[in-house]
Design a protein around this motif. Structure first.
Motif, short mmCIF file in Angstrom:
data_model
loop_
_atom_site.label_atom_id
_atom_site.label_comp_id
_atom_site.label_asym_id
_atom_site.label_seq_id
_atom_site.Cartn_x
_atom_site.Cartn_y
_atom_site.Cartn_z
N ARG A 1 0.74 -1.06 -0.01
CA ARG A 1 0.06 0.16 -0.04
C ARG A 1 0.96 1.09 0.19
NH1 ARG A 1 -5.36 1.50 2.13
NH2 ARG A 1 -5.47 3.47 1.23
N PHE A 2 0.52 2.20 -0.87
CA PHE A 2 1.50 3.26 -0.97
C PHE A 2 0.50 4.41 -0.52
CE2 PHE A 2 3.25 0.33 -3.83
CZ PHE A 2 4.59 0.39 -3.65
N PRO A 3 1.12 5.80 -0.19
CA PRO A 3 0.56 7.10 0.28
C PRO A 3 -0.56 7.33 -0.97
CG PRO A 3 2.82 7.13 0.59
CD PRO A 3 2.64 6.16 -0.28
N SER A 4 -1.51 7.77 -0.46
CA SER A 4 -2.81 8.28 -1.48
C SER A 4 -2.21 9.59 -2.02
CB SER A 4 -4.02 8.42 -0.73
OG SER A 4 -3.95 9.21 0.19
N LYS A 5 -2.89 9.86 -3.06
CA LYS A 5 -2.78 11.12 -3.94
C LYS A 5 -3.26 12.16 -2.89
CE LYS A 5 -2.10 11.82 -8.40
NZ LYS A 5 -0.80 11.79 -8.50
N ALA A 6 -2.79 13.56 -3.00
CA ALA A 6 -3.50 14.63 -2.35
C ALA A 6 -4.84 14.95 -2.96
CB ALA A 6 -2.60 15.72 -2.55
N ARG A 7 -5.74 15.56 -2.24
CA ARG A 7 -6.93 15.76 -2.71
C ARG A 7 -6.85 16.99 -3.43
NH1 ARG A 7 -11.58 15.16 1.77
NH2 ARG A 7 -11.02 13.13 2.35
N GLY A 8 -7.67 17.06 -4.63
CA GLY A 8 -7.51 18.09 -5.72
C GLY A 8 -6.39 17.96 -6.76
N ALA A 9 -5.68 16.75 -6.70
CA ALA A 9 -4.69 16.55 -7.73
C ALA A 9 -5.53 16.05 -9.06
CB ALA A 9 -4.04 15.04 -7.36
N LYS A 10 -5.14 16.55 -10.31
CA LYS A 10 -5.80 16.47 -11.53
C LYS A 10 -5.56 15.03 -11.91
CE LYS A 10 -5.39 21.29 -12.79
NZ LYS A 10 -5.41 22.17 -13.71
N THR A 11 -4.74 14.29 -11.67
CA THR A 11 -4.41 13.00 -12.41
C THR A 11 -4.78 12.11 -11.26
OG1 THR A 11 -2.11 12.86 -11.48
CG2 THR A 11 -2.65 13.64 -13.95
N SER A 12 -5.60 11.10 -11.73
CA SER A 12 -6.10 9.95 -10.63
C SER A 12 -5.43 8.58 -10.65
CB SER A 12 -7.65 9.57 -10.94
OG SER A 12 -7.48 9.01 -12.31
N HIS A 13 -4.55 8.47 -11.66
CA HIS A 13 -3.84 6.96 -11.59
C HIS A 13 -2.38 7.25 -12.19
CE1 HIS A 13 -7.33 4.70 -10.70
NE2 HIS A 13 -8.11 5.58 -11.54
N ASN A 14 -1.52 6.72 -12.00
CA ASN A 14 -0.11 7.00 -12.34
C ASN A 14 0.58 5.68 -12.42
OD1 ASN A 14 -0.10 9.79 -12.81
ND2 ASN A 14 0.06 10.04 -10.60
N TRP A 15 1.60 5.50 -13.27
CA TRP A 15 2.74 4.57 -13.49
C TRP A 15 3.99 5.13 -12.34
CZ3 TRP A 15 2.08 -0.31 -14.54
CH2 TRP A 15 1.14 -0.67 -15.49
N HIS A 16 4.78 4.18 -11.58
CA HIS A 16 5.96 4.68 -10.94
C HIS A 16 7.01 3.53 -11.07
CE1 HIS A 16 3.59 7.77 -8.91
NE2 HIS A 16 2.72 6.78 -8.97
N ASP A 17 8.16 4.06 -11.21
CA ASP A 17 9.05 2.92 -11.31
C ASP A 17 9.64 2.54 -9.92
OD1 ASP A 17 9.13 2.55 -14.17
OD2 ASP A 17 10.53 4.39 -14.38
N LEU A 18 10.01 1.40 -9.69
CA LEU A 18 10.25 0.88 -8.27
C LEU A 18 11.41 -0.25 -8.54
CD1 LEU A 18 9.66 1.09 -5.31
CD2 LEU A 18 7.96 -0.92 -5.89
N ALA A 19 12.49 0.09 -7.41
CA ALA A 19 13.36 -1.22 -7.48
C ALA A 19 13.04 -1.77 -6.23
CB ALA A 19 14.75 -0.36 -7.54
N TYR A 20 12.74 -3.26 -6.45
CA TYR A 20 12.68 -4.07 -5.28
C TYR A 20 13.84 -4.89 -5.33
CZ TYR A 20 10.72 -7.99 -2.45
OH TYR A 20 10.61 -8.59 -1.52
N THR A 21 14.50 -4.68 -3.79
CA THR A 21 15.78 -5.52 -3.42
C THR A 21 15.34 -6.62 -2.61
OG1 THR A 21 16.80 -3.18 -3.59
CG2 THR A 21 17.81 -5.09 -2.58
N PHE A 22 15.87 -7.91 -2.66
CA PHE A 22 15.69 -8.91 -2.11
C PHE A 22 16.63 -8.78 -0.50
CE2 PHE A 22 14.72 -10.30 -6.15
CZ PHE A 22 13.57 -10.85 -5.88
N SER A 23 15.97 -9.33 0.19
CA SER A 23 16.92 -9.12 1.66
C SER A 23 17.56 -10.61 1.98
CB SER A 23 16.07 -8.52 2.98
OG SER A 23 15.00 -9.47 2.83
#
Length: 82
Positions: free
Chosen positions: A60-82
């Motif tokens: 779960r990631f932080p929600s967008k701020a209220r009033g933001a014009k875009t509703s959905h977004n793609w994000h790049d993420l690096a997942y590191t194994f522990s």
């Protein structure tokens, strides 16, 4: 190296190098829920890639701020194994 060895070395497929992280692209909704996740760069091990996809899909990631014009977004993420 003789000619036969050179020719044989070109025919052998090399395995991809294993790394300790997977690069993914995550699609989030405005509430911070993961709606889709895709691998951009594998770690070289399909089982670990699948593990990363499962774990990221449950994040779960932080929600967008209220009033933001875009509703959905793609994000790049690096997942590191522990």
């Amino acid at each position: 190296m003789n000619l036969i060895d050179k020719l044989l070395s070109r025919t052998v497929e090399s395995k991809p190098a294993l790394t300790d992280k997977v690069l993914v692209r995550v699609y989030l909704d405005t509430a911070g829920h993961v709606r889709d996740v895709k691998i951009r760069k594998s770690c070289g091990d399909p089982e670990r890639d699948a593990q990363a996809l499962r774990e990221i899909a449950n994040m779960r990631f932080p929600s967008k701020a209220r009033g933001a014009k875009t509703s959905h977004n793609w994000h790049d993420l690096a997942y590191t194994f522990s």
